[in-house]
Motif scaffolding. Sequence first.
Motif, PDB file in Angstrom:
ATOM      1  N   CYS A 106       0.842  -1.197   0.000  1.00 35.98           N
ATOM      2  CA  CYS A 106       0.000   0.000   0.000  1.00 35.98           C
ATOM      3  C   CYS A 106       0.876   1.246   0.000  1.00 35.98           C
TER       4      CYS A 106
ATOM      5  N   CYS B 181       0.782   3.478   1.990  1.00 29.47           N
ATOM      6  CA  CYS B 181       1.128   3.838   3.366  1.00 29.47           C
ATOM      7  C   CYS B 181       2.452   3.211   3.787  1.00 29.47           C
TER       8      CYS B 181
ATOM      9  N   HIS C  79      -0.598  -4.985   3.217  1.00 27.25           N
ATOM     10  CA  HIS C  79      -1.867  -5.326   3.861  1.00 27.25           C
ATOM     11  C   HIS C  79      -2.324  -6.715   3.451  1.00 27.25           C
TER      12      HIS C  79
ATOM     13  N   TYR D  83       1.326   6.478  12.503  1.00 26.77           N
ATOM     14  CA  TYR D  83       1.090   5.747  11.258  1.00 26.77           C
ATOM     15  C   TYR D  83      -0.357   5.938  10.803  1.00 26.77           C
TER      16      TYR D  83
ATOM     17  N   CYS E 186      -3.115   5.244   7.189  1.00 32.17           N
ATOM     18  CA  CYS E 186      -3.285   4.656   5.853  1.00 32.17           C
ATOM     19  C   CYS E 186      -4.507   5.262   5.170  1.00 32.17           C
TER      20      CYS E 186
ATOM     21  N   GLN F 138      -5.790   4.520   2.353  1.00 34.56           N
ATOM     22  CA  GLN F 138      -6.638   3.502   1.739  1.00 34.56           C
ATOM     23  C   GLN F 138      -7.657   2.973   2.772  1.00 34.56           C
TER      24      GLN F 138
HETATM   25 ZN   LIG Z   1      -2.180   1.175   3.692  1.00 37.22          ZN
END
Ligand SMILES: [Zn+2]
Length: 440
Positions: free
Chosen positions: A13, A15, A19, A207, A209, A211
């Motif tokens: 990803c 990020c 995943h 952190y 993400c 998505q």
């Molecule tokens: Zn991600």
Amino acid sequence: MEIEDYLNSSFSCSCGREHKVPIREIVVEGDALLKVPEIIKELTDKSRLYIIGDKNTFGAAGSRLAAICRKNDYKVNKVILEGEHVVPDPDTLFKILEKVEADGYMVACGSGTINDITRYLSYKLNKPYTIVGTAPSMDGYASSVAPLTVDGVKKTYNAAPPEAIIADLDVLKDAPWRMIQSGFGDLLGKYTSLLDWKLSKILLNEYYCAQAERIVREELTNIMEIGSELKDRSRESIKVLTKGLIKSGLAMLMVESSRPASGSEHHFSHFLELYGSLFDQGIPSHGNKVGLGTYFTSSLYLKLSEVDFSRIELNHDRSSRKEDIKEIYGERAEPVIDNLNERWKNELISEDRLEQKEDKIKKLIRESSKSLENVRRYLDQIGILEREDVRALDTDWIKKGLKFGFEIRNRYTISTLLRQAGLLENWSDEMVDSYCQKVL
Ligand SMILES: [Zn+2]
Ligand SMILES: [Zn+2]
């Protein structure tokens, strides 16, 4: 993206993380029960099924499911847990263990608790399972952790997500209204949990993400259109709600944390739950408490957007927080103090840092301000605040939940920031007083 696009996959990803979504099948549609045999055939060679549920969930779907599976040549053992409210504790675990043998495949039939217990067993026995949902009441269908009550204390344990999630809309639409409200409240809470996550990203570089955020948000946009339709239990509105809840679970599964779907509104709910068990009092179900928490947390955000950050004085006073925790959490204070010690260093932001980030934070709130302002209206559409059990909540508990609930988890939220800024106490009192006037 549709749900199917994430299934049974592992991807790198933007990020920076890889995943994994090990769930192989998600079906949210009318008459989905009829599809269960063919779905299970894809997942396992076993010809015996252990269908796990309680009296209510067997009434809602389990008995029919057993008949459908038998018709399709499966041998079916029903594992029906006794009692009006099944508790996810060692006793219940044993009752299932006693009846489930190695020769078969487990099918959980239920929502919250039944799924939690089976998920934990599945993990410990290394025995995959499928969940057949009976209510759109919470976002844990895709979860990889299980909250269990051991020695009277609720703890979260590692668990295995199901191989398949099957939600028959004709079953779900007949779920008790309380459970539909609860699912709605849980989903509504994502507005503020996503904000909390981003707030922490901005201030603490946590952190994050994009998505995962997108997955949670996708259905959130739709849910607000269907609040009033839910009352009529239309298939379409139940579908949107159910998909939203399952997708929130997928997002959590992807980032291996409940961060995208649980923030200060959930800590408020956990606090009330803890007080309910400490004082042995019944309290509203999870999502209904989360809905109330979202009402207050959204107001905190809107209020923060009006503050001139250069006037904020941060006060990092560990001993006063520790004293408060001791007083408020009483016999349950120890793990909460451990939390404080663990999070302390990480959360020490400076006034300079806060001022530097003022524009970013205010922009973040502005982008969500419409939804935040509408939270009250959404709650009213499905009557969460009018519920007897919500109205009966002790006002003092509500205030404490807002002022001290954030300590319950090691997670930075707007409540943590406002406590550091010395604003949480007054704001919470004011908000609850005005809530009492306007709503109660
Ligand atoms: Zn991600
Ligand atoms: Zn929740």
